[in-house]
Write a protein that holds these residues in place. Structure first.
Motif, PDB file in Angstrom:
ATOM      1  N   ILE A  31       0.817  -1.215   0.000  1.00 49.03           N
ATOM      2  CA  ILE A  31       0.000   0.000   0.000  1.00 49.03           C
ATOM      3  C   ILE A  31       0.850   1.264   0.000  1.00 49.03           C
ATOM      4  O   ILE A  31       0.430   2.316  -0.491  1.00 49.03           O
ATOM      5  CB  ILE A  31      -0.979  -0.001   1.194  1.00 49.03           C
ATOM      6  N   ASP A  32       2.070   1.174   0.535  1.00 44.31           N
ATOM      7  CA  ASP A  32       2.937   2.355   0.561  1.00 44.31           C
ATOM      8  C   ASP A  32       3.247   2.857  -0.840  1.00 44.31           C
ATOM      9  O   ASP A  32       3.443   4.062  -1.042  1.00 44.31           O
ATOM     10  CB  ASP A  32       4.244   2.042   1.298  1.00 44.31           C
ATOM     11  N   ALA A  33       3.299   1.949  -1.811  1.00 40.64           N
ATOM     12  CA  ALA A  33       3.554   2.373  -3.192  1.00 40.64           C
ATOM     13  C   ALA A  33       2.394   3.221  -3.713  1.00 40.64           C
ATOM     14  O   ALA A  33       2.596   4.235  -4.392  1.00 40.64           O
ATOM     15  CB  ALA A  33       3.777   1.163  -4.088  1.00 40.64           C
ATOM     16  N   GLY A  34       1.164   2.808  -3.372  1.00 44.61           N
ATOM     17  CA  GLY A  34       0.003   3.592  -3.795  1.00 44.61           C
ATOM     18  C   GLY A  34      -0.067   4.934  -3.098  1.00 44.61           C
ATOM     19  O   GLY A  34      -0.429   5.954  -3.712  1.00 44.61           O
ATOM     20  N   LEU A  35       0.279   4.978  -1.826  1.00 44.49           N
ATOM     21  CA  LEU A  35       0.291   6.256  -1.102  1.00 44.49           C
ATOM     22  C   LEU A  35       1.352   7.190  -1.675  1.00 44.49           C
ATOM     23  O   LEU A  35       1.139   8.409  -1.760  1.00 44.49           O
ATOM     24  CB  LEU A  35       0.546   5.996   0.386  1.00 44.49           C
ATOM     25  N   ALA A  36       2.474   6.621  -2.076  1.00 46.69           N
ATOM     26  CA  ALA A  36       3.533   7.447  -2.672  1.00 46.69           C
ATOM     27  C   ALA A  36       3.070   8.038  -4.000  1.00 46.69           C
ATOM     28  O   ALA A  36       3.367   9.204  -4.310  1.00 46.69           O
ATOM     29  CB  ALA A  36       4.797   6.618  -2.867  1.00 46.69           C
ATOM     30  N   ARG A  37       2.355   7.249  -4.796  1.00 41.21           N
ATOM     31  CA  ARG A  37       1.823   7.777  -6.066  1.00 41.21           C
ATOM     32  C   ARG A  37       0.850   8.921  -5.807  1.00 41.21           C
ATOM     33  O   ARG A  37       0.858   9.934  -6.513  1.00 41.21           O
ATOM     34  CB  ARG A  37       1.120   6.661  -6.843  1.00 41.21           C
ATOM     35  N   LEU A  38      -0.012   8.734  -4.804  1.00 41.81           N
ATOM     36  CA  LEU A  38      -0.980   9.780  -4.469  1.00 41.81           C
ATOM     37  C   LEU A  38      -0.267  11.053  -4.024  1.00 41.81           C
ATOM     38  O   LEU A  38      -0.606  12.157  -4.491  1.00 41.81           O
ATOM     39  CB  LEU A  38      -1.913   9.276  -3.372  1.00 41.81           C
ATOM     40  N   ALA A  39       0.716  10.928  -3.151  1.00 44.96           N
ATOM     41  CA  ALA A  39       1.440  12.106  -2.662  1.00 44.96           C
ATOM     42  C   ALA A  39       2.143  12.822  -3.812  1.00 44.96           C
ATOM     43  O   ALA A  39       2.123  14.065  -3.890  1.00 44.96           O
ATOM     44  CB  ALA A  39       2.452  11.687  -1.598  1.00 44.96           C
ATOM     45  N   ASP A  40       2.743  12.069  -4.700  1.00 43.68           N
ATOM     46  CA  ASP A  40       3.451  12.677  -5.833  1.00 43.68           C
ATOM     47  C   ASP A  40       2.488  13.441  -6.737  1.00 43.68           C
ATOM     48  O   ASP A  40       2.767  14.566  -7.163  1.00 43.68           O
ATOM     49  CB  ASP A  40       4.163  11.588  -6.629  1.00 43.68           C
ATOM     50  N   SER A  41       1.336  12.837  -7.027  1.00 45.78           N
ATOM     51  CA  SER A  41       0.358  13.501  -7.884  1.00 45.78           C
ATOM     52  C   SER A  41      -0.186  14.768  -7.229  1.00 45.78           C
ATOM     53  O   SER A  41      -0.373  15.802  -7.886  1.00 45.78           O
ATOM     54  CB  SER A  41      -0.784  12.533  -8.214  1.00 45.78           C
ATOM     55  N   LEU A  42      -0.443  14.698  -5.928  1.00 50.62           N
ATOM     56  CA  LEU A  42      -0.945  15.877  -5.215  1.00 50.62           C
ATOM     57  C   LEU A  42       0.082  17.011  -5.241  1.00 50.62           C
ATOM     58  O   LEU A  42      -0.274  18.179  -5.462  1.00 50.62           O
ATOM     59  CB  LEU A  42      -1.286  15.511  -3.768  1.00 50.62           C
ATOM     60  N   THR A  43       1.344  16.675  -5.016  1.00 46.61           N
ATOM     61  CA  THR A  43       2.392  17.708  -4.999  1.00 46.61           C
ATOM     62  C   THR A  43       2.506  18.372  -6.367  1.00 46.61           C
ATOM     63  O   THR A  43       2.592  19.609  -6.466  1.00 46.61           O
ATOM     64  CB  THR A  43       3.733  17.078  -4.596  1.00 46.61           C
TER      65      THR A  43
END
Length: 408
Positions: free
Chosen positions: A361-373
């Motif tokens: 799940i950390d990979a998905g959270l990282a994708r979300l954070a990157d897109s938000l930034t």
């Protein structure tokens, strides 16, 4: 070298199975050579004739249903625009050489539409697999064991093929009903004061992996709102019904309970009485613009994301507890509060946005954070569309997704 033009008329005639083309009036428009050979009719006896004039039911057999079943299938294709695979049919055929004599035949038909530019069915493709000899071999004791076994296996395969087609149509119908119910239960929310918010719901592609997710926004006293998302375990119509009950309960509890944790406690107790509500995840947050604080509680749900104006992302994971109805005994749920600055953005979502099979799940959270930034300057509506575009698989997600974005 230019590609040679394909002679589709020749291809049609050379097809190895029996294939006919019918008009919407069920008149033969064309038949291939194999259809002529195995049906025992000439082209002249078929093309231009009404199907059931060429192949009526045996008048000497009151129990004959082949023509009736075939017509019902063809009418379904015309009405729905969808292919229909029929179960194995006994369809007696009058002998061409001996009028008045009827030959026992077994056919396995598949009927498919050819749809025109206006969306209407213009022609029907009627494919028939002649299996009479296989069925007869099954009943002949003198037939070889291998031949009889082949007949048995083939008959079972045909029966399964028809069953699978009927199940597919039943599932498709349930999916449509569930999505309609979901849409009715998740209306576009009204304005949340002078604040900007965006909501999205994306159903899964295929199968019945839809209708367990929800979102909710409610006005609270003062310059406050309650916002939440949830995810019911299971899919289809049943999950949609459970979702509707829990969403309504949490929406009501949020208005009267003393904070998000207390609201989730109430709904957790209620979930124990609903079959299918076990292990539902949810998160509830109260946004207070007077104090510039977020107060939240999570019941086993993925953490909300708080996008700061400088592009940093914080995942709110300090008040997480088991899903609704998971504990046998009542225990007070945790609650946490965090300050926000004007212009920050709160993002709530369900796991369809971030989770992928065989991936942490950390990979998905990282994708979300990157897109938000990268997209922090976008307004909530544009940001919602961008997140779905960037984070959901190109071919569509295998789980449905709810998304709420609030500009703080």
């Amino acid at each position: 070298m230019a590609e040679a033009e394909i002679n589709y008329a020749a291809v049609f005639q050379a097809l190895p199975g029996m294939v006919a083309v019918l008009t919407p009036d069920l008149v033969y428009a064309d038949v291939n050579e194999e259809f002529v050979r195995l049906s025992g009719r000439t082209r002249e006896q078929l093309v231009g004739r009404y199907l059931f004039d060429a192949f009526p039911d045996n008048p000497g057999d009151p129990a004959a249903t082949g023509a009736r079943n075939l017509e019902a299938s063809l009418r379904r294709v015309l009405a729905t625009g969808e292919r229909d695979t029929m179960a194995l049919q006994r369809y007696d055929v009058e002998s061409a050489e001996r009028p008045g004599e009827w030959e026992e035949r077994y056919w396995s038909p598949v009927n498919a539409p050819i749809v025109g530019a206006d969306g209407r069915v213009e022609l029907l493709v009627h494919r028939v697999e002649e299996v009479t000899e296989l069925i007869r071999a099954r009943g002949r004791p003198e037939g070889s064991r291998a031949r009889v076994l082949e007949a048995e296996l083939y008959t079972r395969a045909l029966e399964l093929q028809g069953l699978n087609e009927r199940l597919r149509k039943a599932h498709a119908h349930e999916r449509e009903v569930a999505l309609a119910l979901q849409e009715a239960m998740l209306p576009t929310p009204g304005p949340v004061g002078h604040h900007r918010a965006a909501v999205r719901y994306r159903p899964a592609v295929g199968s019945l992996n839809v209708c367990g997710d929800w979102y909710d926004l409610v006005d609270l006293p003062g310059d406050r709102i309650g916002v939440g998302v949830g995810d019911v375990v299971g899919h289809g119509l049943r999950a949609a019904c459970v979702m509707g009950q829990l969403r309504s309960a949490l929406s009501a509890a949020s208005r009267v309970a003393g904070g998000p944790a207390r609201a989730l406690e109430v709904v957790g107790l209620y979930a124990r009485s609903i079959d299918g509500a076990e292990n539902t995840t949810a998160v509830q947050t109260h946004i207070d613009w007077d104090s510039h604080t977020l107060t939240y509680s999570s019941a086993g749900h993925p953490p909300q994301a708080l996008l700061r104006t400088d592009g940093t992302v914080e995942f709110l994971d300090q008040a997480t507890d088991p899903p609704l109805g998971a504990r046998p005994d009542h225990v007070a749920r945790p609650q946490a509060t965090i300050a926000f600055n004007e212009g920050d953005t709160l993002v709530l979502y369900t796991d369809g946005l971030i989770e992928r099979r065989r991936e942490d799940i950390d990979a998905g959270l990282a994708r979300l954070a990157d897109s938000l930034t990268r997209n922090r300057a976008a307004d909530p509506e544009r940001l919602a569309d961008t997140l779905l575009l960037e984070l959901l698989p190109a071919g569509g997600a295998t789980d449905d997704t709810a998304l709420v974005i609030v500009r703080l």
